[in-house]
Design a protein around this motif. Structure first.
Motif, PDB file in Angstrom:
ATOM      1  N   LEU A 294      92.369  -1.191  60.225  1.00  0.00           N
ATOM      2  CA  LEU A 294      92.033  -2.617  60.134  1.00  0.00           C
ATOM      3  C   LEU A 294      90.906  -2.827  59.133  1.00  0.00           C
ATOM      4  O   LEU A 294      90.981  -3.705  58.270  1.00  0.00           O
ATOM      5  CB  LEU A 294      91.639  -3.146  61.506  1.00  0.00           C
ATOM      6  N   LEU A 295      89.881  -1.989  59.236  1.00  0.00           N
ATOM      7  CA  LEU A 295      88.775  -2.079  58.281  1.00  0.00           C
ATOM      8  C   LEU A 295      89.255  -1.790  56.860  1.00  0.00           C
ATOM      9  O   LEU A 295      88.870  -2.482  55.914  1.00  0.00           O
ATOM     10  CB  LEU A 295      87.658  -1.117  58.667  1.00  0.00           C
TER      11      LEU A 295
ATOM     12  N   PHE B 130      89.871  -2.995  51.449  1.00  0.00           N
ATOM     13  CA  PHE B 130      90.514  -2.539  50.226  1.00  0.00           C
ATOM     14  C   PHE B 130      91.860  -3.188  49.938  1.00  0.00           C
ATOM     15  O   PHE B 130      92.203  -3.385  48.779  1.00  0.00           O
ATOM     16  CB  PHE B 130      90.700  -1.013  50.269  1.00  0.00           C
ATOM     17  N   LEU B 131      92.632  -3.477  50.941  1.00  0.00           N
ATOM     18  CA  LEU B 131      93.985  -3.968  50.721  1.00  0.00           C
ATOM     19  C   LEU B 131      94.106  -5.480  50.787  1.00  0.00           C
ATOM     20  O   LEU B 131      95.205  -6.008  50.717  1.00  0.00           O
ATOM     21  CB  LEU B 131      94.943  -3.328  51.729  1.00  0.00           C
TER      22      LEU B 131
ATOM     23  N   MET C 190      98.702  -9.382  54.931  1.00  0.00           N
ATOM     24  CA  MET C 190      99.510  -8.235  54.534  1.00  0.00           C
ATOM     25  C   MET C 190      98.633  -6.986  54.405  1.00  0.00           C
ATOM     26  O   MET C 190      99.034  -5.878  54.800  1.00  0.00           O
ATOM     27  CB  MET C 190     100.214  -8.498  53.212  1.00  0.00           C
ATOM     28  N   GLY C 191      97.421  -7.138  53.895  1.00  0.00           N
ATOM     29  CA  GLY C 191      96.494  -6.025  53.789  1.00  0.00           C
ATOM     30  C   GLY C 191      96.099  -5.490  55.151  1.00  0.00           C
ATOM     31  O   GLY C 191      96.022  -4.277  55.355  1.00  0.00           O
TER      32      GLY C 191
ATOM     33  N   GLY D 140      97.066  -1.815  56.423  1.00  0.00           N
ATOM     34  CA  GLY D 140      95.966  -0.944  56.827  1.00  0.00           C
ATOM     35  C   GLY D 140      96.125  -0.449  58.249  1.00  0.00           C
ATOM     36  O   GLY D 140      95.922   0.744  58.527  1.00  0.00           O
ATOM     37  N   MET D 141      96.499  -1.335  59.150  1.00  0.00           N
ATOM     38  CA  MET D 141      96.682  -0.927  60.551  1.00  0.00           C
ATOM     39  C   MET D 141      97.845   0.041  60.682  1.00  0.00           C
ATOM     40  O   MET D 141      97.764   1.034  61.420  1.00  0.00           O
ATOM     41  CB  MET D 141      96.898  -2.148  61.444  1.00  0.00           C
ATOM     42  N   SER D 142      98.930  -0.230  59.965  1.00  0.00           N
ATOM     43  CA  SER D 142     100.092   0.662  60.032  1.00  0.00           C
ATOM     44  C   SER D 142      99.761   2.040  59.491  1.00  0.00           C
ATOM     45  O   SER D 142     100.097   3.053  60.108  1.00  0.00           O
ATOM     46  CB  SER D 142     101.258   0.072  59.230  1.00  0.00           C
ATOM     47  N   LEU D 143      99.102   2.073  58.348  1.00  0.00           N
ATOM     48  CA  LEU D 143      98.720   3.345  57.746  1.00  0.00           C
ATOM     49  C   LEU D 143      97.729   4.097  58.643  1.00  0.00           C
ATOM     50  O   LEU D 143      97.871   5.300  58.876  1.00  0.00           O
ATOM     51  CB  LEU D 143      98.108   3.106  56.364  1.00  0.00           C
TER      52      LEU D 143
END
Length: 150
Positions: free
Chosen positions: A105-106, A111-112, A119-120, A124-127
């Protein structure tokens, strides 16, 4: 309270309730206690486990609710982790996913977010969840090989 008495206590409660969430908690206790009975523990470790079960105050005549048993389960799992270095099945995987989501999330916000903020965050959460899952599974496999899974 001995391990056998605690096991009988939870088996008795499971037979009396029909609430699925309560049954899930009780069966987890039963699974942990059964695995502890199967493990070759020293007399001092068994005595420490029994004193911890006594501290949980399960054998009183007061009828405890689901919330009490859930807290007792968490407390017992923490005791097993801290004192005997024993973890439950999926312990590191659950922790890895939670930490991965947090850091993802951070990552997504910082960054995203140039894509689009939502979408970022989702990427981020998925990754982060995926990376946490991989790390957690790896740690669970190592704990299983070393025999520290209850």
């Amino acid at each position: 309270m001995t391990l056998k008495k605690a096991l009988d206590y939870f088996e008795n409660i499971v037979s009396k309730t029909s609430n699925k969430s309560e049954i899930k908690i009780y069966k987890e206790f039963i699974r942990i206690l059964t695995r502890l009975n199967e493990k070759e523990l020293s007399a001092s470790q068994i005595k420490a486990l029994e004193s911890e079960l006594k501290k949980l105050n399960l054998d009183t005549t007061i009828a405890h609710n689901k919330r009490y048993h859930k807290k007792a389960l968490i407390q017992f799992e923490t005791y097993l982790k801290d004192s005997l270095s024993l973890t439950t099945k999926g312990y590191y995987t659950n922790r890895g996913i939670a930490l991965g989501m947090t850091f993802g999330l951070l990552l997504g916000i910082i960054f995203l977010s140039r894509f689009e903020r939502s979408m970022g965050i989702a990427l981020g959460m998925s990754l982060g969840m995926f990376i946490g899952l991989l790390i957690g599974r790896n740690l669970d496999a190592k704990a299983l090989l070393s025999g520290n899974i209850v």
